[in-house]
Design a protein around this motif. Sequence first.
Motif, PDB file in Angstrom:
ATOM      1  N   ARG A  29       0.898  -1.189   0.076  1.00 59.15           N
ATOM      2  CA  ARG A  29       0.094   0.224   0.041  1.00 59.15           C
ATOM      3  C   ARG A  29       0.901   1.165   0.008  1.00 59.15           C
ATOM      4  O   ARG A  29       2.031   1.218   0.658  1.00 59.15           O
ATOM      5  CB  ARG A  29      -0.870   0.050   1.218  1.00 59.15           C
ATOM      6  N   LEU A  30       0.551   2.381  -0.706  1.00 57.53           N
ATOM      7  CA  LEU A  30       1.385   3.453  -0.935  1.00 57.53           C
ATOM      8  C   LEU A  30       0.367   4.670  -0.364  1.00 57.53           C
ATOM      9  O   LEU A  30      -0.692   4.780  -0.752  1.00 57.53           O
ATOM     10  CB  LEU A  30       1.960   3.691  -2.119  1.00 57.53           C
ATOM     11  N   PHE A  31       1.081   5.428   0.462  1.00 52.31           N
ATOM     12  CA  PHE A  31       0.475   6.670   1.175  1.00 52.31           C
ATOM     13  C   PHE A  31       1.225   7.797   0.781  1.00 52.31           C
ATOM     14  O   PHE A  31       2.582   7.777   1.165  1.00 52.31           O
ATOM     15  CB  PHE A  31       0.037   6.489   2.609  1.00 52.31           C
ATOM     16  N   LEU A  32       0.597   8.964   0.690  1.00 49.79           N
ATOM     17  CA  LEU A  32       1.481  10.218   0.604  1.00 49.79           C
ATOM     18  C   LEU A  32       1.039  10.820   2.110  1.00 49.79           C
ATOM     19  O   LEU A  32      -0.098  11.141   2.239  1.00 49.79           O
ATOM     20  CB  LEU A  32       0.864  11.122  -0.500  1.00 49.79           C
ATOM     21  N   ILE A  33       2.134  11.436   2.690  1.00 46.42           N
ATOM     22  CA  ILE A  33       2.063  11.858   3.895  1.00 46.42           C
ATOM     23  C   ILE A  33       2.553  13.527   3.743  1.00 46.42           C
ATOM     24  O   ILE A  33       3.734  13.747   3.680  1.00 46.42           O
ATOM     25  CB  ILE A  33       2.740  11.347   5.112  1.00 46.42           C
ATOM     26  N   ASP A  34       1.798  14.467   3.938  1.00 42.61           N
ATOM     27  CA  ASP A  34       1.692  15.834   3.783  1.00 42.61           C
ATOM     28  C   ASP A  34       2.199  16.158   2.446  1.00 42.61           C
ATOM     29  O   ASP A  34       2.634  15.287   1.733  1.00 42.61           O
ATOM     30  CB  ASP A  34       2.794  16.476   4.848  1.00 42.61           C
ATOM     31  N   CYS A  35       2.085  17.434   1.881  1.00 39.61           N
ATOM     32  CA  CYS A  35       2.365  17.862   0.714  1.00 39.61           C
ATOM     33  C   CYS A  35       2.523  19.273   0.564  1.00 39.61           C
ATOM     34  O   CYS A  35       1.942  20.165   0.011  1.00 39.61           O
ATOM     35  CB  CYS A  35       0.637  17.294  -0.125  1.00 39.61           C
ATOM     36  N   GLY A  36       3.840  19.574   1.078  1.00 35.17           N
ATOM     37  CA  GLY A  36       4.260  21.080   0.898  1.00 35.17           C
ATOM     38  C   GLY A  36       4.488  21.269  -0.510  1.00 35.17           C
ATOM     39  O   GLY A  36       4.417  20.533  -1.497  1.00 35.17           O
ATOM     40  N   SER A  59      -1.218  16.579   7.885  1.00 31.84           N
ATOM     41  CA  SER A  59      -1.162  16.679   9.391  1.00 31.84           C
ATOM     42  C   SER A  59      -1.928  17.826   9.948  1.00 31.84           C
ATOM     43  O   SER A  59      -2.374  17.757  10.893  1.00 31.84           O
ATOM     44  CB  SER A  59       0.380  16.690   9.787  1.00 31.84           C
ATOM     45  N   HIS A  60      -1.630  19.011   9.242  1.00 30.82           N
ATOM     46  CA  HIS A  60      -2.255  20.350   9.795  1.00 30.82           C
ATOM     47  C   HIS A  60      -2.154  21.414   8.697  1.00 30.82           C
ATOM     48  O   HIS A  60      -1.444  21.316   7.553  1.00 30.82           O
ATOM     49  CB  HIS A  60      -1.594  20.770  10.933  1.00 30.82           C
ATOM     50  N   LEU A  61      -2.875  22.408   8.775  1.00 28.46           N
ATOM     51  CA  LEU A  61      -3.219  23.617   7.882  1.00 28.46           C
ATOM     52  C   LEU A  61      -2.109  24.644   7.739  1.00 28.46           C
ATOM     53  O   LEU A  61      -2.369  25.830   7.740  1.00 28.46           O
ATOM     54  CB  LEU A  61      -4.572  24.053   7.700  1.00 28.46           C
ATOM     55  N   THR A 144      -3.537  19.542  14.903  1.00 26.86           N
ATOM     56  CA  THR A 144      -2.631  18.820  14.053  1.00 26.86           C
ATOM     57  C   THR A 144      -2.719  17.368  14.732  1.00 26.86           C
ATOM     58  O   THR A 144      -2.791  17.056  15.723  1.00 26.86           O
ATOM     59  CB  THR A 144      -1.326  19.300  14.464  1.00 26.86           C
ATOM     60  N   ASN A 145      -2.659  16.612  13.757  1.00 24.19           N
ATOM     61  CA  ASN A 145      -2.329  15.018  13.787  1.00 24.19           C
ATOM     62  C   ASN A 145      -0.919  14.538  13.342  1.00 24.19           C
ATOM     63  O   ASN A 145      -0.786  14.976  12.157  1.00 24.19           O
ATOM     64  CB  ASN A 145      -3.656  14.517  13.271  1.00 24.19           C
ATOM     65  N   GLY A 146      -0.598  13.606  14.008  1.00 26.53           N
ATOM     66  CA  GLY A 146       0.451  12.626  13.259  1.00 26.53           C
ATOM     67  C   GLY A 146      -0.620  11.524  13.034  1.00 26.53           C
ATOM     68  O   GLY A 146      -1.676  11.392  12.986  1.00 26.53           O
ATOM     69  N   PHE A 207       4.318   8.839  12.243  1.00 25.52           N
ATOM     70  CA  PHE A 207       4.513   9.973  11.783  1.00 25.52           C
ATOM     71  C   PHE A 207       4.326  10.958  12.674  1.00 25.52           C
ATOM     72  O   PHE A 207       3.060  11.383  12.754  1.00 25.52           O
ATOM     73  CB  PHE A 207       4.054  10.217  10.301  1.00 25.52           C
ATOM     74  N   CYS A 208       5.078  11.958  13.025  1.00 25.45           N
ATOM     75  CA  CYS A 208       4.736  12.878  14.192  1.00 25.45           C
ATOM     76  C   CYS A 208       5.485  14.321  13.889  1.00 25.45           C
ATOM     77  O   CYS A 208       6.568  14.676  14.300  1.00 25.45           O
ATOM     78  CB  CYS A 208       5.250  12.600  15.582  1.00 25.45           C
ATOM     79  N   SER A 209       4.766  14.990  13.039  1.00 21.06           N
ATOM     80  CA  SER A 209       5.190  16.392  12.595  1.00 21.06           C
ATOM     81  C   SER A 209       3.926  17.513  12.441  1.00 21.06           C
ATOM     82  O   SER A 209       3.167  16.874  11.831  1.00 21.06           O
ATOM     83  CB  SER A 209       6.101  16.395  11.634  1.00 21.06           C
ATOM     84  N   ASP A 210       3.628  18.447  12.828  1.00 18.87           N
ATOM     85  CA  ASP A 210       4.725  19.123  13.823  1.00 18.87           C
ATOM     86  C   ASP A 210       4.055  19.302  15.279  1.00 18.87           C
ATOM     87  O   ASP A 210       2.976  19.089  15.351  1.00 18.87           O
ATOM     88  CB  ASP A 210       4.579  20.628  13.380  1.00 18.87           C
TER      89      ASP A 210
END
Length: 301
Positions: A29-36, A59-61, A144-146, A207-210
Amino acid sequence: MQLTILGCYAATPRTFTNPTSQVLEINNRLFLIDCGEGTQVQLRKNKVKFSAINHIFISHLHGDHFYGLIGLISTFNLLSRNNPLTVYGPVGIKEIIKLQLKLSNSWPQYDLQFVELSSNQSEVIFEDDKVLVKTIPLKHRVYTNGFLFQEKTKERKLNIDKVQEYEVEKCYYQNIKNGKDITLEDGRIIANAELTFDPPSPKSYAFCSDTMYNESIIPIINEVDVLYHETTFLDSEEHLAEKTMHSTAKEAARIAKQANVKQLVLGHYSTRYDSIELFKQEAQTVFENVLLADDGAEFQF
């Protein structure tokens, strides 16, 4: 389990550094985490297939974690995407993206879904037959969530020699792999443990940011295989970490040690420092197994 770092620096994109985004591949399974910003360019550089991305976790806005999302969604449409896409993120993510799509008259032809999050408790937000994803409530300046990705236990592996020794018919193989005992024609019951081998231990990634230093996440991430924890500052700038609700490398290491994780990956570095090696050196005074994320880095676990 493979982790590809697309970007791992704080605040703003620079010539050679990118804001937060990463790709996790776990149990096929492939997941994208955050998208700067620049995420889709980094996806191309790292040869990640756009069509393989069906789930994006935000994770957050704050901009350095999602300003690349609208561009990626739009590019998917230009590429005639057909697969549904689901975006998981804080309440407001749907409104932000829909407004941009509306005013640019570019609503995608594929099915775009949003799962908006507001709970301050850990909750399951995705589950299929192979992977489960939970939120990790974090402490930052905005909600925010990790995310905790957990591989489900795989079926047991047949001990072919034993199965053939007892002349078990092939029609029973799946039941055996599912953990069931077998009753032979003469009435003997053969324990499953004699007919199979244990499956590989399921893997997990947190994944824990921020976030600022937050011991309340320890029960959620306890004994994970890999923890990615933000380390915006070094201990010498602890006052800035507290003020901005970020973490130091030493604080990330303390979380890793208390949670008894197997591997700590550091990231989200402030660019005020000359070398990211300083983060590793500081963290290893508390926790030994430390890796440094960097743009383009790939880790196999």
